[in-house]
Write an enzyme that holds these catalytic residues in place. Sequence first.
Site, PDB file in Angstrom:
ATOM      1  N   GLU A 189      -5.189  -4.918  10.657  1.00  0.00           N
ATOM      2  CA  GLU A 189      -4.122  -3.937  10.851  1.00  0.00           C
ATOM      3  C   GLU A 189      -4.365  -3.185  12.155  1.00  0.00           C
ATOM      4  OE1 GLU A 189      -2.213  -2.808   6.845  1.00  0.00           O
ATOM      5  OE2 GLU A 189      -3.901  -1.477   7.176  1.00  0.00           O
ATOM      6  N   GLY A 246       2.865   2.064  10.689  1.00  0.00           N
ATOM      7  CA  GLY A 246       3.874   3.112  10.524  1.00  0.00           C
ATOM      8  C   GLY A 246       4.629   3.467  11.788  1.00  0.00           C
ATOM      9  N   ASN A 267       0.872  -1.182   0.000  1.00  0.00           N
ATOM     10  CA  ASN A 267       0.000   0.000   0.000  1.00  0.00           C
ATOM     11  C   ASN A 267       0.907   1.229   0.000  1.00  0.00           C
ATOM     12  OD1 ASN A 267      -1.752   2.079   0.556  1.00  0.00           O
ATOM     13  ND2 ASN A 267      -2.143   1.452   2.684  1.00  0.00           N
ATOM     14  N   SER A 288       3.661  -2.347  10.221  1.00  0.00           N
ATOM     15  CA  SER A 288       5.114  -2.412  10.421  1.00  0.00           C
ATOM     16  C   SER A 288       5.741  -3.749  10.022  1.00  0.00           C
ATOM     17  CB  SER A 288       5.468  -2.053  11.875  1.00  0.00           C
ATOM     18  OG  SER A 288       5.104  -0.707  12.147  1.00  0.00           O
ATOM     19  N   GLU A 302      -6.632   4.683   8.003  1.00  0.00           N
ATOM     20  CA  GLU A 302      -6.399   6.106   7.698  1.00  0.00           C
ATOM     21  C   GLU A 302      -7.624   6.725   7.013  1.00  0.00           C
ATOM     22  OE1 GLU A 302      -2.637   5.555   5.718  1.00  0.00           O
ATOM     23  OE2 GLU A 302      -1.757   4.987   7.643  1.00  0.00           O
ATOM     24  N   LYS A 326       0.084   4.268  -0.202  1.00  0.00           N
ATOM     25  CA  LYS A 326      -0.543   5.453   0.406  1.00  0.00           C
ATOM     26  C   LYS A 326      -0.337   6.673  -0.507  1.00  0.00           C
ATOM     27  CE  LYS A 326       0.393   3.431   4.863  1.00  0.00           C
ATOM     28  NZ  LYS A 326       0.300   3.587   6.291  1.00  0.00           N
ATOM     29  N   HIS A 330      -9.372   1.233   5.056  1.00  0.00           N
ATOM     30  CA  HIS A 330      -8.090   1.386   5.742  1.00  0.00           C
ATOM     31  C   HIS A 330      -8.278   2.326   6.931  1.00  0.00           C
ATOM     32  CE1 HIS A 330      -3.952   2.540   6.568  1.00  0.00           C
ATOM     33  NE2 HIS A 330      -3.574   1.471   5.882  1.00  0.00           N
TER      34      HIS A 330
HETATM   35  C1  PEP Z   1      -0.598   0.136   6.063  1.00  0.00           C
HETATM   36  O1  PEP Z   1      -0.790   1.329   6.024  1.00  0.00           O
HETATM   37  O2  PEP Z   1      -1.411  -0.607   5.494  1.00  0.00           O
HETATM   38  C2  PEP Z   1       0.570  -0.358   6.772  1.00  0.00           C
HETATM   39  C3  PEP Z   1       0.546  -1.562   7.203  1.00  0.00           C
HETATM   40  O3  PEP Z   1       1.630   0.526   6.946  1.00  0.00           O
HETATM   41  P1  PEP Z   1       3.090   0.171   7.536  1.00  0.00           P
HETATM   42  O4  PEP Z   1       3.532  -1.131   6.907  1.00  0.00           O
HETATM   43  O5  PEP Z   1       3.941   1.326   7.115  1.00  0.00           O
HETATM   44  O6  PEP Z   1       2.947   0.034   9.014  1.00  0.00           O
END
Ligand code: PEP
Length: 251
Positions: free
Chosen positions: A168, A174, A11, A213, A100, A13, A98
């Site tokens: 998630e 992040g 992803n 992460s 976000e 973003k 998601h």
């Molecule tokens: C995500 O935004 O879907 C995600 C898992 O981000 P990150 O791997 O940077 O934690």
Amino acid sequence: MSAPKPIAAGNWKMNGLKASAVEARSLVEKVSQQGSGDAEVLICPPFTLLGLFADIFGGTGVTLGAQDCHANASGAHTGDISAEMIKDTGADYVIVGHSERRADHGESDAVVKAKAEAAYRAGLKAIICVGETEGERDSDKTIDVVCGQLDGSIPDDATAETTVIAYEPVWAIGTGKTPTADDVKEVHAAIRDNLVKRFGAAGEGMRLLYGGSVKPSNAEELMSVANVNGALVGGASLKADDFDGIINAYR
Ligand code: PEP
């Protein structure tokens, strides 16, 4: 039933310009040279790069997805993109719900469900995201929150072919923090249980991704947890070398 085919999904973003085609081409080269084991490799760039990446990924071992869609097929929705438009670029997947989007745009479970329905209507597979905040985890509400999101966000006609679930934890996105393998195992088992109760065999076949992460150094451990059928990766998907290190978990 045979195990669902895992997915290594990136992803991007709100990252990437036309110059990022270098990374996309490099990923294609790595996957064509070394394969991807038994995993499907998917990149979800911003809308602006879908057309360019469709050309780069076409006929290769890398598939394409988007990060969001509007629930309607067309109309007066300035700035929005429909699932049909995404399909038209050559993409196969769209991420919906998601955290976000849920946080920045106030998307409720009902909105997420409508977007997943739009994905099915357009012939896209929906990656439906769920996950608890740090406060919810600290107050032992993780399973209730996640199951509530599943109940409210997944359409009734979801199938193993059309639907992927991404767990998630919001606090792991992040941040460099990840749950323990045991914590992931517990939540994924609860998700599988919820899906099987509601969808039967289809719930058994739906792929469950872990996200938050994931990086080359922890991918193998996280991807070997029971009921984890792949990863949704943010930051570490932007560089082909890093993402390739995650795909290594499946080679
Ligand atoms: C995500 O935004 O879907 C995600 C898992 O981000 P990150 O791997 O940077 O934690």
